[in-house]
Every structure is written in C-alpha cells, then in structure tokens.
Design an enzyme around this catalytic site. Structure first.
Site, PDB file in Angstrom:
ATOM      1  N   GLU A  38     -14.147  -3.059  -1.660  1.00 26.67           N
ATOM      2  CA  GLU A  38     -14.302  -3.248  -0.213  1.00 26.67           C
ATOM      3  C   GLU A  38     -15.669  -2.785   0.275  1.00 26.67           C
ATOM      4  O   GLU A  38     -16.095  -1.660   0.010  1.00 26.67           O
ATOM      5  CB  GLU A  38     -13.209  -2.496   0.554  1.00 26.67           C
ATOM      6  CG  GLU A  38     -13.348  -2.659   2.069  1.00 26.67           C
ATOM      7  CD  GLU A  38     -12.142  -2.210   2.863  1.00 26.67           C
ATOM      8  OE1 GLU A  38     -12.199  -2.283   4.100  1.00 26.67           O
ATOM      9  OE2 GLU A  38     -11.137  -1.792   2.243  1.00 26.67           O
ATOM     10  N   ASP A  80       0.825  -1.208   0.000  1.00 28.00           N
ATOM     11  CA  ASP A  80       0.000   0.000   0.000  1.00 28.00           C
ATOM     12  C   ASP A  80       0.858   1.256   0.000  1.00 28.00           C
ATOM     13  O   ASP A  80       1.860   1.331   0.727  1.00 28.00           O
ATOM     14  CB  ASP A  80      -0.866   0.042   1.264  1.00 28.00           C
ATOM     15  CG  ASP A  80      -2.258  -0.507   1.051  1.00 28.00           C
ATOM     16  OD1 ASP A  80      -2.712  -0.557  -0.108  1.00 28.00           O
ATOM     17  OD2 ASP A  80      -2.905  -0.883   2.049  1.00 28.00           O
TER      18      ASP A  80
END
Length: 284
Positions: A191, A91
């Site tokens: 998500e 990330d």
C-alpha cells in the site's frame, strides 16, 4: 437458461507463478455488507476483502483503530452471505494479534469459523507479527500480509503518507514483504509505495502481491468499494480511481424523493392499493 455456478478461486489459484503465466492480474475489492458483496461477486472479482476500512467508510470513525473483532465478524458474515462463491479475506483489526500468538490464533479461528472466510489479513512485519503469521499458516489459517502504509498504525509512520521513498523505508518495506513470505503468507498487500519499489518486491516474491497505490506491476490490485463507486463526494484519492459517481446520484435521488413527497406527488396511484367502495362504506 441459468448461468453456471461460479467456481471460487482456491488458495493454489492465487500463487505467483500461475499469475505470471496467465498474464491476468488478480482483482480484489472491499465489501462490507450483503449488497456490496453481491455486486462484487456478480462482477466477477477474484477476491473480496472485508477491510477494517469499514471503520472509515461505513461506521464513520476517523481511523481504523476503533474497529473491533465483533465488527469484523458481523460484517464478514453479511459479505459471505452475499458472495458465497468468491475467495473471502477478513482483516484482523487493531489489537487482535498484538498480545501474543495464542490470542491471535483464537481471534483468527473465530473469524474463519463465524464468517466462513477463506483467509485473514494482518498488517506489519515485526517479529511479533511474523510469529503470528507463522503459527497461523502452519495450523491451516491462510494469512495475507500487508506492508507499506499500514492504516492501523499510521500515526507511528507519520500519518497517512507514502512509504518506501527513502533508503531505510524502502529497505524495511522490501525486507518486510520477504519476511512475510518466509513466515507463510500466501499474498502480500503493498500500500502506498513507489511503483518501482512495488515492482522490485513483486519480482522478489514467489507469492502474489496486491497493490493499492503501488503501481501497475503488482500481481493484483485492490480498491475500496466506496472509493471505486464514488460514494463519497469530494477530492479523488491518488491511490484510487472513481469509476462511478454514485454519491452524487444518491444525493440527487433522495432530494427528488423528498421534493415529490412534499408536493404530494409520491406515492402516486401506481404506488397505492385500492379497495372496493362497499367495503369502505361499511366503515363509516
């Protein structure tokens, strides 16, 4: 006889058409350190994500916002050492790709060079983020996108809540995923969105979708290591499934150790070293 070396997934292996033809969804799990990475690689996962969720589950922050680039690089290095043969995504933390393409490129290249990662991941589909995805992809830095619930900016979304349930939110999520693909993302995380929306997005995209709390029809799934293993006791998250109860086992094991120490049962003779009497006698 030693088992053959694992063959790491390449970027072409992770494309949507190959997934649908094989029928086997991709398996991704987070890892934040050397032992976790070893567990994941030994289990045969397809991808490992060094998520900025390390802020919550490893560093004890209330959100991912305080996580720095140095944190991600530090943990990314450890994970790569533990999983040299697994496709690794790291990330880009909050603030490292929001100040322009030049800064984002510099930060992404640092992550790739210093951790040995195969790709970076970033959240969102604003015009600024899409510009970054476009430039990175054109310059040899593979990018995984992320739409739906975005923890880095969850406060602006009304908190950690399901996205895509109303007309506007569903359309933004769908259009954001399509825009990320057009900008060059090789995969998109979905998500905390309704399963039917995730299925529609997966059908629309020609790149892989990776779901977390997005239903079974994505091209792959990802779970947080600590959630999967039950390392934190308490209520199970709806977007996760607990496959073990290691938090309870760890607590009980440490309590057992403490009890044996206090009772002088540990260390026992089996855990102790000996010396000859004549050597000891010379010390008196």
């Amino acid at each position: 006889m030693a088992s053959p070396a694992r063959v790491k997934r390449s970027l072409p292996d992770l494309t949507h058409p190959e997934l649908t033809s094989s029928g086997a969804p991709l398996v991704m799990v987070t890892a934040y350190d050397y032992p976790g990475a070893r567990h994941a690689e030994a289990a045969g996962v397809d991808l490992i994500l060094v998520g900025d969720s390390l802020g919550n589950v490893v560093l004890g922050y209330d959100s991912t916002a305080p996580v720095t680039l140095a944190d991600m690089i530090h943990h990314g290095k450890a994970v790569r050492r533990g999983a040299p043969n697994t496709f690794l995504v790291v990330d880009l933390p909050f603030g490292t790709y929001h100040a322009g393409v030049t800064d984002a490129m510099r930060h992404a290249v640092r992550v790739i060079q210093e951790t040995g990662a195969d790709a970076v991941k970033m959240e969102g589909s604003t015009p600024e983020v899409l510009d970054v995805v476009r430039v990175l992809s054109r310059n040899g830095v593979p990018v995984m996108g992320h739409v739906g619930l975005m923890p880095q900016t969850a406060a602006a979304q009304g908190g950690l809540r399901v996205q895509g349930k109303d007309d506007d939110s569903a359309r933004r999520t769908l259009e954001g995923a399509v825009a990320l693909q057009e900008a060059g993302a090789f995969a998109v995380v979905l998500e905390a969105i309704p399963a039917r929306l995730a299925r529609l997005i997966s059908e629309r995209l020609s790149v892989a979708t990776i779901g977390i709390g997005a239903g079974v029809h994505c091209d792959g799934q990802v779970l947080v290591y600590h959630d999967l293993l039950g390392l934190y006791e308490g209520e199970e998250k709806k977007i996760a499934k607990r496959y073990a109860d290691l938090g309870r086992e760890a607590r009980e094991a440490i309590a057992h150790y403490a009890a044996e120490v206090r009772a002088r049962e540990f260390p026992s003779k089996d855990n102790s070293f000996v010396m000859k009497d004549e050597v000891l006698d010379k010390l008196y």
